[in-house]
Scaffold this motif. Sequence first.
Motif, short mmCIF file in Angstrom:
data_model
loop_
_atom_site.label_atom_id
_atom_site.label_comp_id
_atom_site.label_asym_id
_atom_site.label_seq_id
_atom_site.Cartn_x
_atom_site.Cartn_y
_atom_site.Cartn_z
N LEU A 20 46.32 45.48 55.07
CA LEU A 20 45.67 44.21 54.79
C LEU A 20 46.63 43.28 54.05
O LEU A 20 47.42 43.74 53.22
N SER A 21 46.53 42.01 54.37
CA SER A 21 47.35 41.00 53.70
C SER A 21 46.44 39.95 53.06
O SER A 21 45.37 39.65 53.58
N CYS A 22 46.90 39.39 51.96
CA CYS A 22 46.18 38.32 51.28
C CYS A 22 47.21 37.32 50.79
O CYS A 22 48.09 37.68 49.99
N VAL A 23 47.08 36.11 51.26
CA VAL A 23 48.01 35.05 50.85
C VAL A 23 47.27 34.06 49.98
O VAL A 23 46.19 33.58 50.35
N ALA A 24 47.85 33.76 48.84
CA ALA A 24 47.29 32.78 47.92
C ALA A 24 47.95 31.44 48.14
O ALA A 24 49.18 31.34 48.15
N SER A 25 47.15 30.41 48.30
CA SER A 25 47.69 29.07 48.49
C SER A 25 47.05 28.13 47.47
O SER A 25 46.11 28.49 46.78
N GLY A 26 47.59 26.96 47.38
CA GLY A 26 47.08 25.98 46.44
C GLY A 26 48.01 25.79 45.27
O GLY A 26 48.18 24.70 44.77
N ARG A 27 48.59 26.89 44.81
CA ARG A 27 49.60 26.81 43.77
C ARG A 27 50.28 28.18 43.69
O ARG A 27 49.71 29.18 44.14
N THR A 28 51.46 28.22 43.14
CA THR A 28 52.14 29.48 42.95
C THR A 28 51.33 30.34 41.99
O THR A 28 50.98 29.89 40.90
N PHE A 29 51.03 31.54 42.45
CA PHE A 29 50.19 32.39 41.62
C PHE A 29 50.98 32.92 40.44
O PHE A 29 52.04 33.52 40.60
N SER A 30 50.44 32.70 39.24
CA SER A 30 51.07 33.20 38.02
C SER A 30 50.02 33.71 37.06
O SER A 30 50.19 33.67 35.85
N GLY A 31 48.93 34.16 37.65
CA GLY A 31 47.83 34.63 36.83
C GLY A 31 48.00 36.04 36.35
O GLY A 31 49.10 36.59 36.34
N PHE A 32 46.89 36.67 35.96
CA PHE A 32 46.91 37.98 35.35
C PHE A 32 47.06 39.09 36.38
O PHE A 32 47.87 39.99 36.22
N ALA A 33 46.28 39.03 37.45
CA ALA A 33 46.30 40.12 38.42
C ALA A 33 45.73 39.67 39.75
O ALA A 33 45.03 38.66 39.84
N MET A 34 46.03 40.44 40.77
CA MET A 34 45.34 40.30 42.06
C MET A 34 44.84 41.68 42.45
O MET A 34 45.45 42.69 42.13
N GLY A 35 43.72 41.68 43.14
CA GLY A 35 43.11 42.96 43.45
C GLY A 35 42.40 42.96 44.78
O GLY A 35 42.24 41.92 45.42
N TRP A 36 42.01 44.15 45.18
CA TRP A 36 41.22 44.35 46.39
C TRP A 36 39.91 45.03 46.01
O TRP A 36 39.90 45.97 45.22
N PHE A 37 38.84 44.53 46.61
CA PHE A 37 37.52 45.10 46.44
C PHE A 37 36.95 45.36 47.83
O PHE A 37 37.43 44.82 48.82
N ARG A 38 35.90 46.17 47.90
CA ARG A 38 35.26 46.40 49.19
C ARG A 38 33.76 46.54 49.00
O ARG A 38 33.28 46.93 47.93
N GLN A 39 33.03 46.21 50.06
CA GLN A 39 31.58 46.35 50.04
C GLN A 39 31.12 46.92 51.37
O GLN A 39 31.33 46.30 52.42
N ALA A 40 30.52 48.10 51.30
CA ALA A 40 29.97 48.74 52.49
C ALA A 40 28.52 48.30 52.67
O ALA A 40 27.87 47.89 51.70
N PRO A 41 27.99 48.41 53.87
CA PRO A 41 26.60 48.00 54.12
C PRO A 41 25.64 48.73 53.20
O PRO A 41 25.71 49.96 53.06
N GLY A 42 24.77 47.98 52.55
CA GLY A 42 23.77 48.57 51.68
C GLY A 42 24.28 49.04 50.34
O GLY A 42 23.53 49.65 49.57
N LYS A 43 25.55 48.78 50.05
CA LYS A 43 26.14 49.23 48.78
C LYS A 43 26.67 48.04 48.00
O LYS A 43 26.91 46.97 48.55
N GLU A 44 26.87 48.25 46.70
CA GLU A 44 27.44 47.21 45.87
C GLU A 44 28.95 47.12 46.09
O GLU A 44 29.60 48.09 46.49
#
Length: 118
Positions: A20-44
Amino acid sequence: QVQLVESGGGLVQAGGSLRLSCVASGRTFSGFAMGWFRQAPGKEREFVASLRWSTGSTYYTNSVQGRFTISRDTAKNAVYLQMNSLKPEDTAVYSCAASITAGAYNYWGQGTQVTVSS
Protein backbone atom coordinates in the motif's frame (compact mmCIF):
# COMPACT_ATOMS: atom_id res chain seq x y z
CA GLN A 1 -4.01 21.22 5.32
CA VAL A 2 -2.78 17.74 4.36
CA GLN A 3 -4.44 15.54 1.78
CA LEU A 4 -3.72 11.81 1.87
CA VAL A 5 -4.27 9.50 -1.08
CA GLU A 6 -3.86 5.74 -0.74
CA SER A 7 -3.35 3.18 -3.46
CA GLY A 8 -2.32 -0.44 -3.84
CA GLY A 9 -5.22 -2.38 -2.41
CA GLY A 10 -6.74 -5.36 -4.15
CA LEU A 11 -7.61 -9.04 -4.02
CA VAL A 12 -4.92 -11.54 -3.11
CA GLN A 13 -4.81 -15.18 -2.04
CA ALA A 14 -3.78 -16.14 1.46
CA GLY A 15 -0.02 -16.17 1.76
CA GLY A 16 0.36 -13.46 -0.85
CA SER A 17 1.65 -9.92 -0.63
CA LEU A 18 0.46 -6.39 -1.31
CA ARG A 19 2.08 -3.00 -0.97
CA LEU A 20 0.00 0.00 0.00
CA SER A 21 1.11 3.53 -0.74
CA CYS A 22 0.02 6.83 0.79
CA VAL A 23 1.09 10.16 -0.61
CA ALA A 24 0.64 13.34 1.38
CA SER A 25 0.02 16.51 -0.59
CA GLY A 26 -0.75 20.08 0.30
CA ARG A 27 2.50 20.70 2.11
CA THR A 28 5.71 18.91 2.95
CA PHE A 29 4.89 16.61 5.79
CA SER A 30 6.82 17.46 8.94
CA GLY A 31 4.41 16.31 11.56
CA PHE A 32 4.69 13.79 14.35
CA ALA A 33 3.84 10.51 12.64
CA MET A 34 2.05 8.74 9.84
CA GLY A 35 0.21 5.52 10.30
CA TRP A 36 -2.00 2.84 8.85
CA PHE A 37 -5.31 1.74 10.28
CA ARG A 38 -7.84 -0.82 9.08
CA GLN A 39 -11.52 -1.53 9.52
CA ALA A 40 -13.11 -4.88 8.76
CA PRO A 41 -16.86 -5.25 8.17
CA GLY A 42 -18.76 -5.07 11.43
CA LYS A 43 -15.65 -4.21 13.43
CA GLU A 44 -14.15 -1.04 14.82
CA ARG A 45 -11.19 0.63 13.18
CA GLU A 46 -7.90 -0.66 14.54
CA PHE A 47 -4.31 0.54 14.52
CA VAL A 48 -1.97 -1.40 12.24
CA ALA A 49 1.36 0.41 12.10
CA SER A 50 2.93 3.83 12.50
CA LEU A 51 6.17 5.61 11.75
CA ARG A 52 7.49 8.51 13.80
CA TRP A 53 8.58 11.07 11.25
CA SER A 54 11.51 12.64 13.11
CA THR A 55 13.22 9.38 14.06
CA GLY A 56 11.89 6.77 11.66
CA SER A 57 10.88 4.57 14.57
CA THR A 58 8.16 2.08 13.71
CA TYR A 59 5.38 0.48 15.71
CA TYR A 60 3.07 -2.42 14.90
CA THR A 61 0.05 -4.11 16.31
CA ASN A 62 0.86 -7.64 17.49
CA SER A 63 -1.17 -9.40 14.81
CA VAL A 64 0.93 -7.99 11.96
CA GLN A 65 4.34 -7.94 13.63
CA GLY A 66 6.84 -9.77 11.43
CA ARG A 67 4.53 -9.78 8.40
CA PHE A 68 3.95 -6.09 7.68
CA THR A 69 6.56 -3.35 7.24
CA ILE A 70 5.90 0.39 7.29
CA SER A 71 8.40 2.60 5.51
CA ARG A 72 8.66 6.08 4.05
CA ASP A 73 10.13 8.16 1.26
CA THR A 74 10.57 11.67 2.59
CA ALA A 75 11.37 13.06 -0.87
CA LYS A 76 8.00 11.85 -2.13
CA ASN A 77 6.13 12.70 1.08
CA ALA A 78 4.98 9.09 1.08
CA VAL A 79 4.52 6.22 3.47
CA TYR A 80 4.17 2.58 2.49
CA LEU A 81 2.86 -0.61 4.04
CA GLN A 82 4.38 -3.82 2.71
CA MET A 83 2.10 -6.69 3.66
CA ASN A 84 3.45 -10.24 3.39
CA SER A 85 2.02 -13.61 4.37
CA LEU A 86 -1.47 -12.17 4.18
CA LYS A 87 -4.29 -13.96 5.96
CA PRO A 88 -8.06 -13.83 5.40
CA GLU A 89 -8.40 -11.98 8.71
CA ASP A 90 -6.33 -9.13 7.22
CA THR A 91 -9.28 -8.33 4.95
CA ALA A 92 -10.34 -4.73 5.63
CA VAL A 93 -10.37 -1.18 4.35
CA TYR A 94 -6.92 0.22 5.05
CA SER A 95 -6.56 3.94 5.69
CA CYS A 96 -3.53 6.16 5.94
CA ALA A 97 -3.46 8.86 8.61
CA ALA A 98 -1.23 11.76 9.57
CA SER A 99 -0.54 13.02 13.05
CA ILE A 100 0.64 16.60 13.29
CA THR A 101 1.30 16.46 17.02
CA ALA A 102 1.44 13.55 19.39
CA GLY A 103 -1.88 12.31 20.67
CA ALA A 104 -4.16 12.33 17.66
CA TYR A 105 -4.34 11.63 13.97
CA ASN A 106 -5.58 14.78 12.30
CA TYR A 107 -5.87 13.81 8.63
CA TRP A 108 -7.19 10.66 6.98
CA GLY A 109 -7.18 9.20 3.51
CA GLN A 110 -10.23 7.74 1.82
CA GLY A 111 -9.12 4.15 2.34
CA THR A 112 -8.28 1.26 0.05
CA GLN A 113 -9.84 -2.20 0.12
CA VAL A 114 -7.67 -5.23 0.82
CA THR A 115 -9.32 -8.61 0.38
CA VAL A 116 -7.51 -11.85 1.19
CA SER A 117 -9.14 -15.03 -0.07
CA SER A 118 -8.62 -18.40 1.59
